[in-house]
Design an enzyme around this catalytic site. Structure first.
Site, PDB file in Angstrom:
ATOM      1  N   ASN A 176       0.436  10.233  -7.941  1.00 21.54           N
ATOM      2  CA  ASN A 176       0.880  10.430  -6.553  1.00 21.54           C
ATOM      3  C   ASN A 176       1.942   9.409  -6.167  1.00 21.54           C
ATOM      4  O   ASN A 176       2.829   9.700  -5.371  1.00 21.54           O
ATOM      5  CB  ASN A 176      -0.288  10.290  -5.571  1.00 21.54           C
ATOM      6  CG  ASN A 176      -1.379  11.308  -5.797  1.00 21.54           C
ATOM      7  OD1 ASN A 176      -1.185  12.278  -6.509  1.00 21.54           O
ATOM      8  ND2 ASN A 176      -2.530  11.081  -5.205  1.00 21.54           N
ATOM      9  N   ASP A 186       0.873  -1.168   0.000  1.00 21.56           N
ATOM     10  CA  ASP A 186       0.000   0.000   0.000  1.00 21.56           C
ATOM     11  C   ASP A 186       0.921   1.233   0.000  1.00 21.56           C
ATOM     12  O   ASP A 186       2.117   1.128   0.291  1.00 21.56           O
ATOM     13  CB  ASP A 186      -0.857  -0.041   1.272  1.00 21.56           C
ATOM     14  CG  ASP A 186      -1.632   1.239   1.480  1.00 21.56           C
ATOM     15  OD1 ASP A 186      -2.313   1.676   0.542  1.00 21.56           O
ATOM     16  OD2 ASP A 186      -1.557   1.812   2.598  1.00 21.56           O
ATOM     17  N   ASP A 213      -0.218   5.147   0.763  1.00 21.32           N
ATOM     18  CA  ASP A 213      -0.495   6.206   1.747  1.00 21.32           C
ATOM     19  C   ASP A 213      -0.599   5.631   3.144  1.00 21.32           C
ATOM     20  O   ASP A 213      -1.408   4.734   3.404  1.00 21.32           O
ATOM     21  CB  ASP A 213      -1.768   6.948   1.367  1.00 21.32           C
ATOM     22  CG  ASP A 213      -1.599   7.653   0.045  1.00 21.32           C
ATOM     23  OD1 ASP A 213      -0.624   8.412  -0.087  1.00 21.32           O
ATOM     24  OD2 ASP A 213      -2.402   7.418  -0.875  1.00 21.32           O
TER      25      ASP A 213
HETATM   26  C1  XBP Z   1      -5.208   6.188   0.348  1.00 16.97           C
HETATM   27  C2  XBP Z   1      -6.377   6.889  -0.171  1.00 16.97           C
HETATM   28  C3  XBP Z   1      -6.230   7.948  -1.172  1.00 16.97           C
HETATM   29  C4  XBP Z   1      -5.495   9.165  -0.679  1.00 16.97           C
HETATM   30  C5  XBP Z   1      -5.726  10.335  -1.603  1.00 16.97           C
HETATM   31  O1  XBP Z   1      -4.926   5.086  -0.438  1.00 16.97           O
HETATM   32  O2  XBP Z   1      -7.472   6.584   0.205  1.00 16.97           O
HETATM   33  O3  XBP Z   1      -7.510   8.329  -1.535  1.00 16.97           O
HETATM   34  O4  XBP Z   1      -5.966   9.535   0.593  1.00 16.97           O
HETATM   35  O5  XBP Z   1      -5.331  10.058  -2.882  1.00 16.97           O
HETATM   36  P1  XBP Z   1      -3.868   3.916  -0.050  1.00 16.97           P
HETATM   37  P2  XBP Z   1      -6.259  10.450  -4.143  1.00 16.97           P
HETATM   38  O6  XBP Z   1      -3.673   3.914   1.438  1.00 16.97           O
HETATM   39  O7  XBP Z   1      -4.548   2.677  -0.575  1.00 16.97           O
HETATM   40  O8  XBP Z   1      -2.617   4.217  -0.815  1.00 16.97           O
HETATM   41  O9  XBP Z   1      -6.756  11.836  -3.885  1.00 16.97           O
HETATM   42  O10 XBP Z   1      -5.359  10.356  -5.332  1.00 16.97           O
HETATM   43  O11 XBP Z   1      -7.376   9.451  -4.175  1.00 16.97           O
HETATM   44 MG    MG Z   2      -3.059   3.205   3.301  1.00 12.80          MG
END
Ligand code: XBP
Ligand code: MG
Length: 257
Positions: A128, A9, A11
């Protein structure tokens, strides 16, 4: 079956991007659009229940800003705001805002050297992911990952299992050969429902109180030699930090149960 693939993952797992990255980028985009919306830290914690930035804006309007006069084409409005947010996010990372979490770079390098296959499974926008890798590791790190499964590539985002299923299908590997790295209950649910049992969670400020039922190991961080991780549930890594040997032993343990 041997451990063959590590699925990460992004974020909250590779880096603590939510509070000072995504949240700040959303707020910058709102200001730029002349909106007086302010996603404070606690509010953002609630908004994180919904994965995906576009989905999160819609959820905000539904639950926290019902009096906002919606434009006729709400989808286009949200898409435009989200595009501006993505630009702001890349700008923030270029400014050097967010480092990788402890142990992440070390583990990636160790896994690569040992010939494990690496991939990304995230709900965030693909741009991102590359912005984070470029700013933290340099552009060559994009090539460390055999596959970057991200964003709208599947319509149903985490906690739906689709992104993990898609990644494993593309790589031609069964769940039993994979390990998933996550930071949130939505992420654990997604990996688990895709059939992965070897799930390692590193919690962060936004996710530490969540229920990680289905995870094999929950830690505060991966740790570094001399700077150990704290084990919240599951078998503590033998050397005090997560390395390849501890991943292999976790994998063996999970699959003998
Ligand atoms: C995290 C998310 C994303 C980010 C924002 O995803 O839910 O929506 O918060 O990014 P993960 P976007 O933990 O699966 O990486 O605005 O590009 O959606
Ligand atoms: Mg995450």
């Amino acid at each position: 079956m041997d451990l063959e693939v590590l699925l990460f993952d992004v974020d909250g797992t590779l880096a603590d991007t939510e509070r000072d990255g995504h949240r700040a980028a959303f707020n910058r985009a709102f200001r730029e659009a002349g909106l007086d919306w302010d996603w404070t830290e606690p509010l953002y914690g609630e908004l994180l229940r919904v994965t995906g930035g576009k989905e999160r804006i819609r959820y905000f309007l539904d639950k926290f800003n019902a009096s906002f006069r919606r434009p006729a084409d709400l989808d286009a409005f949200i898409a435009g705001l989200h595009k501006a947010k993505t630009t702001q996010y890349a700008r923030l990372l270029e400014e050097g805002a967010i480092p990788l979490r402890p142990g992440v770079e070390r583990l990636l390098r160790e896994a690569r050297a040992a010939g494990l296959r690496l991939a990304i499974a995230t709900t965030t926008t693909p741009l991102n992911v590359t912005a984070l890798l470029d700013s933290c590791l340099g552009p060559e790190a994009r090539g460390w990952f055999e596959l970057i499964a991200a964003g709208d590539i599947v319509p149903a985002k985490k906690p739906a299992p689709d992104i993990y299923r898609w990644a494993m299908e593309r790589m031609g590997v069964p769940p039993a050969a994979c390990m998933a790295f996550e930071d949130s209950d939505n992420g654990v649910r997604s990996a688990f429902d895709a059939g992965i049992r070897d799930i390692l969670v590193t919690v962060n400020g936004y996710t530490q109180g969540q229920d990680f039922d289905g995870a094999a190991l929950v830690l505060d961080q991966l740790g570094e030699p001399g700077s150990p991780c704290r084990t919240l549930s599951g078998p503590a890594p033998a050397e005090g930090h997560v390395n390849l040997a501890s991943l292999r032993s976790l994998h063996a343990r999970v699959h003998q149960e």
